[in-house]
Design an enzyme around this catalytic site. Structure first.
Site, PDB file in Angstrom:
ATOM      1  N   ASP A 150      -1.611  -1.291   7.909  1.00 33.27           N
ATOM      2  CA  ASP A 150      -2.253  -1.741   6.675  1.00 33.27           C
ATOM      3  C   ASP A 150      -2.524  -3.250   6.700  1.00 33.27           C
ATOM      4  OD1 ASP A 150      -3.298  -1.504   4.115  1.00 33.27           O
ATOM      5  OD2 ASP A 150      -1.580  -0.396   3.340  1.00 33.27           O
TER       6      ASP A 150
ATOM      7  N   ASP B  54      -8.423   3.859  -1.258  1.00 34.03           N
ATOM      8  CA  ASP B  54      -7.252   4.169  -2.085  1.00 34.03           C
ATOM      9  C   ASP B  54      -7.641   5.071  -3.247  1.00 34.03           C
ATOM     10  OD1 ASP B  54      -5.301   2.926  -0.638  1.00 34.03           O
ATOM     11  OD2 ASP B  54      -5.202   1.112  -1.866  1.00 34.03           O
TER      12      ASP B  54
END
Ligand code: GLA
Length: 731
Positions: free
Chosen positions: A476, A544
């Protein structure tokens, strides 16, 4: 010259059908002045003109074998205000001699000559790779232009700028390539923009006089604009048909693509490092290599643009493994538990996930350091012993005994000020002296350009993967750069290049040392997706945003540029965390099945019925997975154009096709529109297996030409209804 006049010029000799080939014109003639590159259905030709400048002669449909083009000629000046240098479609224009349009190269010299005039010097060929060298007429600079053809129909271009002299040369702009389209008007361009939780929004608009800039100044690829574009002809280019010139840049740092249509209707694309705040100093003998820019052409519309890109990415970009296998179905508890991960909780979820037929179990954020929320812990990559008193081993062993492999979330390039790493090495963070370090999500960016930081990051990842049986890392990256300072180098602006090179080096070394390791590129969703990072990663976290309705348009946009197999999509709980929308479980599953399926709901709260539906749908996905992940994608109806959408995938060998159909919101009780399929064998018969018998009442065997002509009827009603049909070609 318009595309039409090019076609007329060659109409007498164009007879070859497009074939899947890639080659650059052969030979070793030192007096050669024209080079032709064929890639799939595209030809690209460059030539040296009477002033020894290299120009684009042609970028378009494949020319017949042996076709030659008129010799390259400088274009005439258009009044004294537009000199030939600005009107000629140069292959790599440098700023100098009155170039007022976008340069590919610009040098800076505080006191001396800041211009360049690049002339042809030399060429050579190695396999499918062509190298043409240009030299400046006054300064000791060489520019090597590289051309690599791929049989999937793509041309890779990049450059290497070399200092042949003794004094340092300051580069202010150094693009990978400039490519010229047929001169004229009537073009339109498509591009992708977004934001966190809203990536991959497709736009199309007429290309008018001026310059369009697609870019990231953020130090990474960005959610805001993706380095992809397609250019078509207004009125002629559709999803199914018409000419399209397209390109994609392989760079995960600050980048720029300019699409320029001059007032004289010269249309050109320049792509590479973003010149904004750029600086690179070449010492004597040094070179700078630019990122790869990949370009293509098709006559079969925007759908074929995607299919060429998908085939190319699978064949030439994505990492290969000794034991190729489809993307596994993963479970990730981020939305269910957020930072609240621990041994018993994760094992309980793993046991439920395994029952569904899940193949990979991933622990997300929260397993390390003093990580309770996003205020602390980044940088301290030791297992949190309060949450996992016995380390990760008991969870990993249980996951394995359940028949799944194990994955872990990391965010290697970041540090929280509240961490042992930052307390020990505050100097490892990118920053400017005497200026506040701007925190975003309470975190700062490590300066990966520094060799000691690069080694630290590689070291802890290597140790983590060596000491634990980890099959997968979700890598990430949750903020962009704010103070891109580098205090230990005389050339701090080189951070834009060196950081990304070191990132790639870490990924490459990790993969080399751990050949079975797979990696997902995530950046708060789809903030770091490009053909640079995809050379080292197997998949990406698309967004997301997991709301199934939003996902339809997000995923539609994504597939314009990237292959479905890398597009990770989770089924999560409703009401969705982001917009509180509630959609049925089957709808969520069929949306997530468009790419690499995952599950991200809180399985502890799933009912027996939810578990039963999910088990059935996961088994169904396994039956269509090779077709979805490696087949040809047809966007039959894109979301946003009405209340319904459909995608179709056709297996590489044509033996299977899959239709996924969605009704977003029914109006006036109207029937679901007829679905007309594509890409089938017209003469073959297909047996049709519906996922829901009640939603398909048609014949069980139908001929391809009928499916692609008359189409078929599915019955979807109400809101968020969906179904799938599997078509098997009858032998
Ligand atoms: C980012 C990712 C999410 C999740 C969180 C964890 O936002 O996109 O999927 O991993 O970080 O902090």
């Amino acid at each position: 010259m318009s595309l039409r006049s090019v076609a007329v010029l060659f109409s007498a000799i164009v007879f070859a059908a497009p074939c899947a080939s890639a080659q650059v014109s052969q030979g070793s003639d030192p007096n050669r002045t024209q080079w032709r590159i064929d890639a799939g259905e595209m030809s690209y030709v460059v030539g040296v003109n009477e002033q020894k400048m290299l120009q684009t002669l042609y970028w378009g449909p494949k020319l017949a074998p042996g076709a030659t083009l008129p010799a390259a000629r400088m274009h005439p000046e258009r009044a004294s205000f537009d000199p030939p240098i600005a009107t000629t479609p140069l292959e790599y224009p440098a700023w100098g001699a009155g170039l007022f349009t976008e340069p590919a190269l610009k040098v800076g010299s505080p006191n001396g000559d800041r211009t360049l005039i690049l002339q042809y010097a030399d060429w050579r060929q190695t396999g499918d790779q062509l190298e043409i060298t240009l030299r400046d007429t006054a300064q000791p600079i060489a520019v090597h232009l590289f051309y690599q053809a791929y049989q999937q129909g793509m041309l890779a271009r990049w450059s290497r700028v070399e200092n042949l002299g003794k004094e340092p040369i300051h580069l202010e702009q150094s693009a990978s390539a400039t490519m010229n389209l047929p001169q004229g008007t009537g073009y339109e361009w498509s591009w992708l923009t977004g934001q966190w939780a809203g990536e991959w929004q497709l736009h199309t608009a007429p290309l008018q006089t001026g310059m369009l800039v697609l870019e990231s100044r953020r130090g990474s690829t960005s959610h805001q604009t993706n380095p992809w574009f397609a250019i078509g002809r207004t009125g002629a280019t559709t999803e199914r048909d018409g000419p399209a010139w397209f390109g994609e840049l392989g760079w995960s740092g600050s980048w720029r693509i300019t699409l320029e249509s001059t007032s004289l209707n010269n249309v050109r694309v320049t792509a590479g490092y973003n010149p904004y705040d750029f600086g690179y100093v070449l010492a004597a003998g040094e070179s700078l290599e630019t990122p790869r820019f990949y370009a293509g052409y098709t006559q079969h519309g925007n759908g074929e643009v995607s299919r060429i890109l998908h085939r190319f990415q699978r064949a030439a970009i994505l990492p290969t493994r000794p034991d190729p296998k489809p993307r596994p179905i993963l479970y990730n508890s981020w939305e269910a538990t957020e930072f609240d991960v621990n041994e018993t909780g994760q094992i309980a979820l793993a046991e439920k996930a395994a029952k569904l037929g899940i193949e990979r179990f991933v622990i997300d954020d929260g397993w390390f350091g003093a990580r309770k929320d996003d205020h602390a812990g980044l940088g301290d990559w030791q297992v949190n012993r309060t949450k996992f008193p016995n380390g990760l081993k008991p969870v990993i062993d249980r996951v394995h005994s359940l028949g799944m492999d194990f994955g872990l979330w990391v965010e290697p390039e970041m540090v929280n000020p509240d961490s042992d790493l930052y307390r020990k090495h505050p100097d490892w963070v990118m920053s400017f002296p005497n200026r506040q370090r701007t925190e975003q999500r309470n975190q700062l960016v490590l300066n990966l350009a520094k060799p000691e930081v690069k080694e630290y990051v590689f070291g802890f990842l290597d140790q983590l993967v060596t000491e634990n049986d980890i099959a997968f890392l979700k890598w990430d990256y949750n903020r962009n750069w704010s103070e891109p300072g580098w205090d230990t180098t005389p050339e701090p602006k080189e951070i834009y290049v060196q950081y990304i090179r070191n990132l790639y080096e870490i990924l490459a070394r990790l993969r080399q040392k751990h050949p079975k390791l797979e990696i997902e590129s995530c950046s708060g969703g789809g903030g770091r997706v490009d053909l640079g990072i995809l050379r080292y990663t197997d998949e990406v976290w698309t967004s997301d945003n997991t709301d199934a309705l939003d996902r339809l348009s997000i995923q539609d946009g994504f597939t314009h540029a990237y292959a479905p197999q890398v597009m990770v999509a989770w089924v999560t709980d409703v009401p969705n965390f982001l917009d509180k929308r509630t959609t049925p479980l089957q709808f969520r599953f069929l949306v997530a099945m468009q790419g690499a399926l995952g599950v991200g709901g809180n399985l502890n709260k799933w009912t027996a019925e939810d578990m039963e539906i999910s088990t059935r749908l996961i088994a169904f996905y396994k039956g269509i997975r090779p077709t979805v992940q490696t087949g040809s994608l047809y966007r039959l109806t894109s979301p946003g154009t009405g209340g319904d959408s459909q995608v179709e995938y056709v297996a590489q060998d044509g033996s299977q096709a899959v239709l996924l159909a969605y009704l977003h919101s029914q109006r006036f009780g109207l029937d679901y529109p007829t679905v007309v399929l594509q890409g089938l064998d017209p003469g073959a018969r297909y047996s049709i297996r519906p996922l829901d018998a009640s939603k398909y009442k048609g014949e069980s065997t139908v001929q391809g030409s009928v499916l692609m002509g008359a189409g078929l009827q599915v019955s979807l009603t109400g809101d968020y209804d969906s179904t799938a049909l599997v078509l098997e070609r009858v032998r």
